[in-house]
Write a protein that holds these residues in place. Sequence first.
Motif, PDB file in Angstrom:
ATOM      1  N   ILE B 108       0.861  -1.192   0.000  1.00  0.00           N
ATOM      2  CA  ILE B 108       0.000   0.000   0.000  1.00  0.00           C
ATOM      3  C   ILE B 108       0.895   1.240   0.000  1.00  0.00           C
ATOM      4  O   ILE B 108       1.750   1.385   0.876  1.00  0.00           O
ATOM      5  CB  ILE B 108      -0.925   0.022   1.240  1.00  0.00           C
ATOM      6  N   TRP B 134      -1.514  -1.217  -4.109  1.00  0.00           N
ATOM      7  CA  TRP B 134      -2.769  -0.503  -3.854  1.00  0.00           C
ATOM      8  C   TRP B 134      -2.503   0.978  -3.635  1.00  0.00           C
ATOM      9  O   TRP B 134      -1.600   1.355  -2.888  1.00  0.00           O
ATOM     10  CB  TRP B 134      -3.474  -1.064  -2.606  1.00  0.00           C
ATOM     11  N   ILE B 141      -6.060   6.153   2.259  1.00  0.00           N
ATOM     12  CA  ILE B 141      -4.740   5.643   2.664  1.00  0.00           C
ATOM     13  C   ILE B 141      -4.572   5.853   4.170  1.00  0.00           C
ATOM     14  O   ILE B 141      -4.099   4.966   4.887  1.00  0.00           O
ATOM     15  CB  ILE B 141      -3.599   6.387   1.915  1.00  0.00           C
TER      16      ILE B 141
END
Lengths: 156, 208
Positions: B108, B134, B141
């Motif tokens: 991420i 991602w 986030i």
Amino acid sequence: MVKKLRYTNALAVLFTVAGLSAPALAGSEDVVVENAWSRASIGVNRPGAAYMTVRNTGEDAVTLTGLATPLAMMPEIHESKTNSVGVSSMAPAGEITIEPGQSVALEPGGLHAMLMKLQEPMTEGENFPLTLTFSDGGKVTVEVPILGIAARGPEG
Amino acid sequence: MQRRQLLLYGAAGAGVLGLTLFVGWWRVDGPGAPEPKGQRPLPLSAMEFRLTDHEENEVGPGNLIGRPTMVFFGFTYCPDVCPTTLSDISGWLEELGDEASEMNVVFITVDPERDTVEAMAEYVGYFHPVIRGWTGPEDQIARAAEGFRASFERVPTEGGGYTMNHTASVFLFDAEGELVTMIDYHEPREFAVPKIRRALTEDVEGAT
Ligand SMILES: [Cu+2]
């Protein structure tokens, strides 16, 4: 055992970051740079990093003061650190003194030659020259091979 | 710490001392160390965020439940720690062989401004094919990081650019989405791969 090895590495670095300035005039001719490598870049917008071991084989301490390379306009020695809660950060490492007989490891997750403002992409399979500048005015230039982006060490 | 000192002062045999030091290390730094309080990530089922993977699929924590999962945070403009983590993980996955394809492995980004879907796609393409990238809006986030109890911070650099400080640990969850353990940055492979195997086998044991 593994833990012990890591402490030894940490010690090697400790020896070298002590801020005492080295006696000028001598030393850098006895510097040997080994196992230099770097990772390929994607384009020129992201900074690159290079790694190596800088060994002082002489009788006098040497102080690494800076870097130069045609590949990047802003090469600088940086240090990555991870704190007690697992957060990583990166900052310029300043000057690095290497005592006689000692070496400094620039390796992933620690000290690295940070290559900011790349002038051209770092392409796997190519080399670039990197010059290390010392406080006695001496310079040592090393050819750094560019390995793949996922390389883990000088062997790839 | 105290116990270690007492033993040092006492006339304990070298063997006993060695064992004590080992046990001390095991509990404080080693695999037996407790997770720090308040730092423990939520179960995946209790997290809520919506992101986009590097193939433009809408994804969230719910997509990760059902298989063991490895998650870590980073950014593609990171020259040192992130490619190192990604190549370490690629190495662990290679060592796991076929078992790797039974896992979700997700990177991420903490830098969505520069890490677009295309940037993530190009970057993860250089590492193990199981790894997914991602990204998404900054607030999502931030919600993801909160769920994992991860932190990130934008730091300006001299050249006028910026870098990101961020949690570099790798989070391991079982197939039900419960945290199994974390792999710290710099943890040797001898510990990392067995930890991943634990996440994989807890899946089997838990499947009653
Ligand atoms: Cu750096």
